[in-house]
Design a protein around this motif. Structure first.
Motif, PDB file in Angstrom:
ATOM      1  N   ILE A   1       0.840  -1.204   0.000  1.00 29.01           N
ATOM      2  CA  ILE A   1       0.000   0.000   0.000  1.00 29.01           C
ATOM      3  C   ILE A   1       0.878   1.259   0.000  1.00 29.01           C
ATOM      4  CG2 ILE A   1      -1.691   1.362   1.318  1.00 29.01           C
ATOM      5  CD1 ILE A   1      -2.827  -1.341   2.370  1.00 29.01           C
ATOM      6  N   LEU A   2       1.927   1.263   0.840  1.00 30.31           N
ATOM      7  CA  LEU A   2       2.815   2.435   0.899  1.00 30.31           C
ATOM      8  C   LEU A   2       3.459   2.718  -0.459  1.00 30.31           C
ATOM      9  CD1 LEU A   2       4.437   1.872   4.400  1.00 30.31           C
ATOM     10  CD2 LEU A   2       3.191   3.934   3.720  1.00 30.31           C
ATOM     11  N   GLU A   3       3.788   1.656  -1.171  1.00 33.50           N
ATOM     12  CA  GLU A   3       4.351   1.823  -2.529  1.00 33.50           C
ATOM     13  C   GLU A   3       3.345   2.501  -3.454  1.00 33.50           C
ATOM     14  OE1 GLU A   3       5.906  -1.697  -4.409  1.00 33.50           O
ATOM     15  OE2 GLU A   3       7.318  -1.989  -2.752  1.00 33.50           O
ATOM     16  N   TYR A   4       2.101   2.014  -3.417  1.00 31.02           N
ATOM     17  CA  TYR A   4       1.047   2.609  -4.253  1.00 31.02           C
ATOM     18  C   TYR A   4       0.823   4.074  -3.893  1.00 31.02           C
ATOM     19  CZ  TYR A   4      -0.276  -2.154  -5.725  1.00 31.02           C
ATOM     20  OH  TYR A   4      -0.281  -3.428  -6.238  1.00 31.02           O
ATOM     21  N   LEU A   5       0.864   4.387  -2.601  1.00 30.62           N
ATOM     22  CA  LEU A   5       0.649   5.763  -2.154  1.00 30.62           C
ATOM     23  C   LEU A   5       1.767   6.679  -2.660  1.00 30.62           C
ATOM     24  CD1 LEU A   5      -0.409   5.021   1.546  1.00 30.62           C
ATOM     25  CD2 LEU A   5      -1.931   5.732  -0.289  1.00 30.62           C
ATOM     26  N   ARG A   6       2.998   6.162  -2.593  1.00 24.90           N
ATOM     27  CA  ARG A   6       4.139   6.957  -3.074  1.00 24.90           C
ATOM     28  C   ARG A   6       4.038   7.197  -4.576  1.00 24.90           C
ATOM     29  NH1 ARG A   6       7.381   4.778   1.129  1.00 24.90           N
ATOM     30  NH2 ARG A   6       7.667   2.811   0.023  1.00 24.90           N
ATOM     31  N   ILE A  46      -7.064  -2.402  10.908  1.00 23.93           N
ATOM     32  CA  ILE A  46      -6.397  -1.392  11.719  1.00 23.93           C
ATOM     33  C   ILE A  46      -4.979  -1.191  11.186  1.00 23.93           C
ATOM     34  CG2 ILE A  46      -5.525  -0.856  14.031  1.00 23.93           C
ATOM     35  CD1 ILE A  46      -8.044  -2.383  15.094  1.00 23.93           C
ATOM     36  N   LEU A  47      -4.652   0.059  10.872  1.00 23.63           N
ATOM     37  CA  LEU A  47      -3.319   0.362  10.344  1.00 23.63           C
ATOM     38  C   LEU A  47      -2.294   0.284  11.473  1.00 23.63           C
ATOM     39  CD1 LEU A  47      -4.258   3.478   8.155  1.00 23.63           C
ATOM     40  CD2 LEU A  47      -3.881   1.140   7.345  1.00 23.63           C
ATOM     41  N   SER A  48      -1.145  -0.298  11.177  1.00 18.96           N
ATOM     42  CA  SER A  48      -0.104  -0.425  12.205  1.00 18.96           C
ATOM     43  C   SER A  48       0.544   0.934  12.470  1.00 18.96           C
ATOM     44  CB  SER A  48       0.964  -1.418  11.744  1.00 18.96           C
ATOM     45  OG  SER A  48       1.717  -0.843  10.688  1.00 18.96           O
ATOM     46  N   SER A  49       1.157   1.073  13.657  1.00 22.70           N
ATOM     47  CA  SER A  49       1.821   2.341  13.981  1.00 22.70           C
ATOM     48  C   SER A  49       2.989   2.571  13.032  1.00 22.70           C
ATOM     49  CB  SER A  49       2.281   2.367  15.434  1.00 22.70           C
ATOM     50  OG  SER A  49       3.061   1.243  15.709  1.00 22.70           O
ATOM     51  N   SER A  50       3.589   1.498  12.562  1.00 24.08           N
ATOM     52  CA  SER A  50       4.703   1.596  11.615  1.00 24.08           C
ATOM     53  C   SER A  50       4.210   2.206  10.293  1.00 24.08           C
ATOM     54  CB  SER A  50       5.282   0.192  11.387  1.00 24.08           C
ATOM     55  OG  SER A  50       5.973   0.126  10.176  1.00 24.08           O
ATOM     56  N   PHE A  51       3.043   1.772   9.824  1.00 20.29           N
ATOM     57  CA  PHE A  51       2.462   2.309   8.587  1.00 20.29           C
ATOM     58  C   PHE A  51       2.172   3.802   8.764  1.00 20.29           C
ATOM     59  CE2 PHE A  51      -1.064   3.646   5.970  1.00 20.29           C
ATOM     60  CZ  PHE A  51      -0.823   3.058   4.739  1.00 20.29           C
ATOM     61  N   ILE A  52       1.546   4.154   9.891  1.00 20.15           N
ATOM     62  CA  ILE A  52       1.169   5.554  10.148  1.00 20.15           C
ATOM     63  C   ILE A  52       2.418   6.446  10.163  1.00 20.15           C
ATOM     64  CG2 ILE A  52       0.140   7.115  11.884  1.00 20.15           C
ATOM     65  CD1 ILE A  52      -1.719   4.640  12.625  1.00 20.15           C
ATOM     66  N   LYS A  53       3.491   5.960  10.790  1.00 19.05           N
ATOM     67  CA  LYS A  53       4.752   6.726  10.839  1.00 19.05           C
ATOM     68  C   LYS A  53       5.371   6.869   9.454  1.00 19.05           C
ATOM     69  CE  LYS A  53       6.298   5.766  15.494  1.00 19.05           C
ATOM     70  NZ  LYS A  53       6.585   4.453  16.070  1.00 19.05           N
ATOM     71  N   LYS A  54       5.368   5.777   8.700  1.00 15.60           N
ATOM     72  CA  LYS A  54       6.010   5.799   7.381  1.00 15.60           C
ATOM     73  C   LYS A  54       5.274   6.674   6.376  1.00 15.60           C
ATOM     74  CE  LYS A  54       8.382   1.364   7.669  1.00 15.60           C
ATOM     75  NZ  LYS A  54       8.155  -0.080   7.489  1.00 15.60           N
ATOM     76  N   PHE A  55       3.957   6.744   6.492  1.00 11.02           N
ATOM     77  CA  PHE A  55       3.197   7.548   5.522  1.00 11.02           C
ATOM     78  C   PHE A  55       3.467   9.044   5.716  1.00 11.02           C
ATOM     79  CE2 PHE A  55      -0.806   9.747   4.200  1.00 11.02           C
ATOM     80  CZ  PHE A  55      -0.576   9.632   2.835  1.00 11.02           C
ATOM     81  N   LYS A  56       3.641   9.458   6.951  1.00 13.70           N
ATOM     82  CA  LYS A  56       4.013  10.844   7.320  1.00 13.70           C
ATOM     83  C   LYS A  56       2.915  11.890   7.106  1.00 13.70           C
ATOM     84  CE  LYS A  56       9.038  10.480   7.066  1.00 13.70           C
ATOM     85  NZ  LYS A  56       9.336   9.168   6.506  1.00 13.70           N
ATOM     86  N   ASN A  57       2.058  11.735   6.118  1.00 16.24           N
ATOM     87  CA  ASN A  57       0.993  12.711   5.874  1.00 16.24           C
ATOM     88  C   ASN A  57      -0.240  12.382   6.719  1.00 16.24           C
ATOM     89  OD1 ASN A  57       2.759  13.721   4.039  1.00 16.24           O
ATOM     90  ND2 ASN A  57       1.544  13.294   2.235  1.00 16.24           N
TER      91      ASN A  57
END
Length: 195
Positions: A76-81, A96-107
């Motif tokens: 998902i992060l790849e698609y978002l980028r 539920i999104l992981s805290s790691s995902f939330i941190k990596k997305f930044k926005n």
């Protein structure tokens, strides 16, 4: 985050079910004063009705297999980028999104929840409101943090609970206000934020 200069905010909507909030966001994105563009739809459910709205409106969409959460979130992060997504809107996304995902997305990541938070985090909100004989229920748009349904509230709207209301009728009333609330919350953060 870069400022929005002469362009719309690129949004990704995450769905799991019927996609009625997605549809209201698509309609909102098409009005003249709207500053948003829905670029990407993510779902964990290949039978999600919301995919029909994605196809109808020619919006890129991906079905993500969540059996391995870490891999799913990486994808998902790849698609978002790739799609230069500025903002995620969760709209009935049942993972539920992981805290790691939330941190990596930044926005920012927004969620719409069918209760007047902080009351009734999690599921079965309408049943709980009726069982507790609440006079009001409603919907809340809030920022997503690693703690479930606990991020800063952006906007809330109330509906009255009648004695005759059932879980089903209350859900219907709340959904109706959700469709107006989500676009209003996005407008509010656009005014305050330096996107």
């Amino acid at each position: 985050m870069e400022k929005l200069i002469g362009r719309n905010l690129n949004i990704s909507v995450f769905i799991s079910g019927r996609g009625s909030n997605l549809l209201s966001l698509i309609k909102y994105s098409k009005i003249k004063k709207s500053k948003i563009k829905i670029n990407l739809i993510i779902t964990n459910n290949k039978f999600s009705k919301g995919l029909e709205f994605a196809k109808k409106n020619k919006i890129k969409n991906y079905i993500i297999n969540y059996s391995k959460k870490k891999e799913a979130e990486h994808k998902i992060l790849e698609y978002l980028r790739k799609n230069k997504i500025d903002l995620i809107c969760l709209a009935g996304f049942m993972k539920i999104l992981s805290s790691s995902f939330i941190k990596k997305f930044k926005n920012p990541i927004l969620n719409i929840h069918p209760s007047l938070l902080p009351r009734y985090k999690g599921l079965n909100t309408h049943r709980r409101a009726i069982e507790n004989k609440d006079k009001f229920s409603g919907a809340t748009v809030h920022f997503v943090t690693p703690k479930l349904d606990s991020g800063k509230i952006i906007l809330q709207k109330k509906v009255r609970i009648l004695k005759s209301d059932t879980e089903k009728t209350l859900a219907k009333k709340v959904l109706k206000i959700e469709h107006k609330l989500y676009p209003s919350a996005i407008e509010k953060i656009l005014k305050k934020s330096s996107f």
